[in-house]
Design an enzyme around this catalytic site. Structure first.
Site, mmCIF file in Angstrom:
data_model
loop_
_atom_site.group_PDB
_atom_site.id
_atom_site.type_symbol
_atom_site.label_atom_id
_atom_site.label_comp_id
_atom_site.label_asym_id
_atom_site.label_seq_id
_atom_site.Cartn_x
_atom_site.Cartn_y
_atom_site.Cartn_z
ATOM 1 N N LYS A 145 1.180 -1.013 0.251
ATOM 2 C CA LYS A 145 0.075 0.003 0.226
ATOM 3 C C LYS A 145 0.928 1.222 0.102
ATOM 4 O O LYS A 145 1.714 1.615 0.498
ATOM 5 C CB LYS A 145 -0.779 0.011 1.348
ATOM 6 C CG LYS A 145 -2.125 -1.026 1.439
ATOM 7 C CD LYS A 145 -3.159 -1.212 -0.083
ATOM 8 C CE LYS A 145 -4.111 -2.305 -0.011
ATOM 9 N NZ LYS A 145 -4.969 -1.378 -1.143
ATOM 10 N N ASP B 201 -0.035 0.562 -4.405
ATOM 11 C CA ASP B 201 -1.594 0.378 -4.945
ATOM 12 C C ASP B 201 -1.865 1.901 -4.060
ATOM 13 O O ASP B 201 -1.737 1.439 -2.685
ATOM 14 C CB ASP B 201 -2.544 -0.625 -4.115
ATOM 15 C CG ASP B 201 -4.067 -0.615 -4.142
ATOM 16 O OD1 ASP B 201 -3.863 0.285 -4.754
ATOM 17 O OD2 ASP B 201 -4.596 -1.331 -3.837
ATOM 18 N N GLU C 74 -0.881 0.848 -9.147
ATOM 19 C CA GLU C 74 -2.619 0.395 -9.144
ATOM 20 C C GLU C 74 -3.450 1.474 -8.454
ATOM 21 O O GLU C 74 -2.887 2.497 -7.751
ATOM 22 C CB GLU C 74 -2.206 -0.836 -8.418
ATOM 23 C CG GLU C 74 -4.258 -1.249 -8.441
ATOM 24 C CD GLU C 74 -4.520 -2.659 -7.282
ATOM 25 O OE1 GLU C 74 -3.361 -3.268 -7.415
ATOM 26 O OE2 GLU C 74 -5.389 -2.743 -6.685
ATOM 27 N N GLU D 244 -11.043 -1.407 -9.585
ATOM 28 C CA GLU D 244 -11.989 -2.264 -8.970
ATOM 29 C C GLU D 244 -12.867 -0.902 -8.436
ATOM 30 O O GLU D 244 -13.883 -2.258 -7.349
ATOM 31 C CB GLU D 244 -11.459 -2.410 -7.856
ATOM 32 C CG GLU D 244 -10.729 -1.475 -6.772
ATOM 33 C CD GLU D 244 -8.924 -1.827 -4.975
ATOM 34 O OE1 GLU D 244 -8.421 -1.813 -6.085
ATOM 35 O OE2 GLU D 244 -9.946 -1.884 -4.837
ATOM 36 N N ASP E 66 -13.509 -7.157 -9.751
ATOM 37 C CA ASP E 66 -14.271 -7.005 -8.736
ATOM 38 C C ASP E 66 -15.319 -7.904 -8.878
ATOM 39 O O ASP E 66 -16.404 -6.710 -8.991
ATOM 40 C CB ASP E 66 -14.157 -6.698 -7.238
ATOM 41 C CG ASP E 66 -14.425 -7.422 -5.916
ATOM 42 O OD1 ASP E 66 -14.617 -8.747 -6.248
ATOM 43 O OD2 ASP E 66 -13.375 -7.534 -5.540
ATOM 44 N N HIS F 179 -9.540 -8.155 -9.267
ATOM 45 C CA HIS F 179 -8.786 -7.603 -7.586
ATOM 46 C C HIS F 179 -10.114 -8.636 -6.882
ATOM 47 O O HIS F 179 -11.335 -9.349 -7.595
ATOM 48 C CB HIS F 179 -9.931 -6.555 -7.426
ATOM 49 C CG HIS F 179 -10.159 -5.514 -6.242
ATOM 50 N ND1 HIS F 179 -11.232 -6.335 -5.290
ATOM 51 C CD2 HIS F 179 -9.309 -4.781 -6.100
ATOM 52 C CE1 HIS F 179 -10.963 -5.464 -4.367
ATOM 53 N NE2 HIS F 179 -9.828 -5.140 -4.147
ATOM 54 N N GLU G 210 -4.987 -12.789 -7.371
ATOM 55 C CA GLU G 210 -4.516 -11.429 -5.651
ATOM 56 C C GLU G 210 -5.094 -12.452 -4.913
ATOM 57 O O GLU G 210 -6.341 -12.727 -4.585
ATOM 58 C CB GLU G 210 -5.305 -10.512 -6.065
ATOM 59 C CG GLU G 210 -6.029 -9.254 -4.661
ATOM 60 C CD GLU G 210 -6.013 -7.393 -5.180
ATOM 61 O OE1 GLU G 210 -6.821 -8.117 -6.182
ATOM 62 O OE2 GLU G 210 -5.530 -6.998 -3.639
#
Ligand code: CA
Length: 392
Positions: free
Chosen positions: A167, A195, A221, A247, A270, A297, A330
């Protein structure tokens, strides 16, 4: 066959320690599951992304009446019926979360009824296993957070993961410090992705993205907010490293805009959010036609995980070659009992690879006792916590 019942399950468990990303902190894990039952007793399970109570209410009050009495094998007509009936109030957000859960449950039920896995219903299996990447490295309260990230990343590498996502989106300076620490910890051979969860504007994302390129980051991301396709396209155009996103996008109509704007190099729909198997198959066709990689996702319970595995089994490779670009899957490594304990045989990676079940439907068996223990839509959960106390 006829659908005789549509039930929703809101699940919640508190976390021992909160973790955060660029938008908020989690102190609990939740799930919203849907169970659809047919007149012969066959059942199918689905899951909705996002806050569980609203999607449960949408299933119960809006979608269930549209599918009760219908043939559960009519996945496409039922998708169109649910979407058409909610178009004026939906087209995205929690309505699509709810619709996704119903669609996934219908496909599971159809697979159970026909005795085949959903991946076979979708057209057949390109692969029996998929390489997973570890999604972890969230924000945590630590004195030396960069060192904690390095430790965590070394742990994933030791487990056998060859790709790891961390992250970012805190501040550009902190992000670079963290990415550097993780890169140094795992060495040059582990693929590293970042991300930002749409924390930045285009100018900052471009400047930061160039620095990430110097650290061999494999994709960036959600650099910017999903509403601003022009900003996405600006970032994607300016950077050499692939930009990933999607996502927070819904249906083929949303992905059509994303693809036509040349906003991303990788789409990440997703399954539990953007419209279930029915819609994700159509999004995959669009992405293939635009030459954009489709990497799902995944963030949910064992139901969403199993469903995403079925989908990815039937996803064509991204390139045409003897050794084509295969999907990466993922795999969230943050604490989640609903991922690890909800099914009889948890879907666990071996050396960074996930086997894809080839049993009927989603290929999982739900532990109903576990479900009862963590149910948060009963007045008092049997884990002893009242609903109010265990709520986030
Ligand atoms: Ca993400």
């Amino acid at each position: 066959m006829k659908i005789t019942a549509v039930d929703t399950f809101v699940l919640r468990h508190a976390l021992d320690e909160p973790f955060g990303f660029s938008q908020w902190w989690y102190d609990a894990r939740t799930a919203m599951l849907v169970r659809i039952t047919a007149d012969d007793g066959t059942t199918g399970w689905g899951e909705a992304y996002g806050p569980p109570e609203p999607s449960a209410a949408i299933v119960a009050h809006v979608l269930a009446p549209l599918v009760l009495g219908a043939d559960p094998c009519d996945t496409l007509p039922l998708w169109e019926r649910m979407y058409a009936r909610t178009r004026d109030n939906g087209r995205g957000g929690m309505v699509l979360h709810a619709l996704s859960a119903v669609d996934i449950a219908l496909w599971d039920l159809k697979g159970q009824a026909l005795g085949v896995s959903v991946s076979r219903l979708l057209g057949g299996r390109f692969r029996e296993r998929v390489q997973a990447y570890a999604t972890g490295l969230y924000f945590r309260p630590r004195d030396d957070f960069a060192a904690a990230l390095a430790d965590e990343a070394r742990g994933y590498a030791a487990e056998g993961f060859r790709a790891i996502k961390l992250k970012v989106g805190l501040t550009p300076e902190a992000d670079l410090r963290h990415v550097r620490a993780v890169r140094e910890a795992v060495g040059p051979d582990i693929a590293l992705m970042v991300d930002a969860n749409h924390a930045y504007d285009a100018a900052t994302a471009i400047r930061l993205g160039r620095a990430f390129e110097g650290l061999d980051v494999r994709w960036f991301e959600e650099p910017v907010i999903p509403e601003d396709l022009e900003a996405y396209a600006e970032v994607a155009h300016a950077l050499d490293l692939p930009v990933a996103g999607g996502e927070a996008e819904f249906t083929r109509f949303g992905f059509r805009r994303l693809l036509a704007a040349r906003a991303v190099d990788i789409v990440q729909p997703d399954l539990t959010a953007t419209g279930g198997f029915t819609e994700c198959q159509r999004i995959a066709v669009l992405a293939g036609a635009w030459g954009v990689r489709y990497l799902p996702h995944v963030w949910g319970s064992a139901v969403g995980l199993a469903a995403s595995l079925q989908f990815v089994a039937a996803l064509p490779p991204a390139t045409a070659a003897l050794r084509p670009l295969e999907p990466l899957f993922e795999l969230d490594r943050t604490p989640n009992r609903f991922r690890d304990e909800l099914v009889a045989e948890p879907l666990r990676p071996v050396d960074g690879w996930l086997a894809i079940p080839d049993r009927p439907g989603l290929g999982i068996a739900i532990d109903e006792a576990m479900l009862a223990r963590y149910r948060a839509d009963a007045s008092v959960a049997s884990n002893g916590r009242s609903r109010a106390r265990s709520a986030r």
